[in-house]
Enzyme design. Sequence first.
Site, PDB file in Angstrom:
ATOM      1  N   LYS A 132      -8.787  -0.599  21.027  1.00  0.00           N
ATOM      2  CA  LYS A 132      -8.043   0.487  21.333  1.00  0.00           C
ATOM      3  C   LYS A 132      -7.421   0.429  22.768  1.00  0.00           C
ATOM      4  O   LYS A 132      -6.170   1.129  22.967  1.00  0.00           O
ATOM      5  CB  LYS A 132      -9.214   1.614  21.501  1.00  0.00           C
ATOM      6  CG  LYS A 132      -9.356   2.640  20.313  1.00  0.00           C
ATOM      7  CD  LYS A 132      -9.600   3.895  20.706  1.00  0.00           C
ATOM      8  CE  LYS A 132      -9.864   4.712  19.407  1.00  0.00           C
ATOM      9  NZ  LYS A 132     -10.325   5.991  19.690  1.00  0.00           N
TER      10      LYS A 132
ATOM     11  N   LYS B  82      -2.021   8.910  12.168  1.00  0.00           N
ATOM     12  CA  LYS B  82      -1.493   9.758  12.927  1.00  0.00           C
ATOM     13  C   LYS B  82      -0.482   9.104  14.068  1.00  0.00           C
ATOM     14  O   LYS B  82       0.594   9.202  14.274  1.00  0.00           O
ATOM     15  CB  LYS B  82      -2.350  10.533  13.945  1.00  0.00           C
ATOM     16  CG  LYS B  82      -2.598  11.756  13.530  1.00  0.00           C
ATOM     17  CD  LYS B  82      -4.002  12.614  14.565  1.00  0.00           C
ATOM     18  CE  LYS B  82      -4.623  13.131  13.538  1.00  0.00           C
ATOM     19  NZ  LYS B  82      -6.197  13.217  14.078  1.00  0.00           N
TER      20      LYS B  82
ATOM     21  N   LYS C 187      -0.349   2.370   6.121  1.00  0.00           N
ATOM     22  CA  LYS C 187      -1.549   3.258   5.774  1.00  0.00           C
ATOM     23  C   LYS C 187      -0.909   4.597   6.618  1.00  0.00           C
ATOM     24  O   LYS C 187      -0.513   4.747   7.728  1.00  0.00           O
ATOM     25  CB  LYS C 187      -2.598   2.523   6.513  1.00  0.00           C
ATOM     26  CG  LYS C 187      -3.980   3.251   6.594  1.00  0.00           C
ATOM     27  CD  LYS C 187      -5.176   2.403   7.159  1.00  0.00           C
ATOM     28  CE  LYS C 187      -6.131   3.526   7.364  1.00  0.00           C
ATOM     29  NZ  LYS C 187      -7.096   3.264   8.572  1.00  0.00           N
TER      30      LYS C 187
END
Length: 326
Positions: free
Chosen positions: A113, A197, A194
């Site tokens: 992340k 968001k 895919k």
Amino acid sequence: MEKRVLSGMQPSGPLHIGNLLGALENWIELQNDYRCFFFVADWHALSTNYEDTSRIKEFSRELVIDWLAAGIDPQRSTVFIQSHVPHHAVLYLLLSMIVPIPWLERNPTYKEKQEQLGERDLTTYGFLGYPVLQAADILLYKPDFVPVGKDQLPHLELTREVARRFNSLYGPVFPEPKEHLTQFPKVPGTDGRKMSKSYGNTINLSDSEPVVRQKLKTMVTDPARVKRTDRGNPDICPVYDFHKIFSSTEVQQRVNRECRTAEIGCIDCKKLVADAMVQRLTPIWEKRAVLAAQPHLVDTIVRDGANRASAVSGPTLEEAKAAMKL
Ligand code: SF4
């Protein structure tokens, strides 16, 4: 005693049909067999969005509306917002005393992340420690199962490790939750990647019918099919992936056949899939509209949910404190 399941979602933006077909439909099924706790993880949203908190409240409410519209039944399931149940914060603090930092640093999502969200400063204590908050969220309800996809198994393992460490230091308080493995269907976004968001390629549950139709109109197809007369290959076309999810077998077979012979054009093919998707989403839209028009109803549901959640999390926290001789 009835078996318990717990799961949550972060309020990081509108829910899309990938979330509906993956996690949410699974939750709806689980309601039939388990006592379910579903929570909006608004404190988790802070771990990556602490600089701009302006929409967390709005997204939290929208998330609850999406869940209810899709079929989460607040009579059967406990639906609540994490920050309305402060026990989560207290157990998070207690657990943070016993979790070694290397356990958190080796968490694969931590590095991933940080790289993905490179423009944000994620060198914070809260971001490093979010798996401890996650462990507190889970352990407070002593669930038998936590629904996870394969990629989230390491997170659940960390929760189990935290439970084991607590139990070995202070006595057996926390049962180790097991995974309830969820199969996520392949849901493409409008650009063929895919649906996510972060790619900006989603079809949201809150989109209106014209928006859904427009998004499908501009969706990518088999890239080799440039002219109407070109033959296509549905096997590599993301629109066909949607047909497999939403259309009847009859329509799927027709598209499969007529795409390969160029009998059907992409515009007509997309219209067929749009019709099927609209049909599936219409009951959700109708329920959404009713809920959005009655804000007090959603407020009552999450307030009642927080009370019901606290009735379980409170005694667990007291047990943990007693075990720690606090
Ligand atoms: S006809 Fe349908 S399945 Fe074939 S390439 Fe066009 S959109 Fe894809």
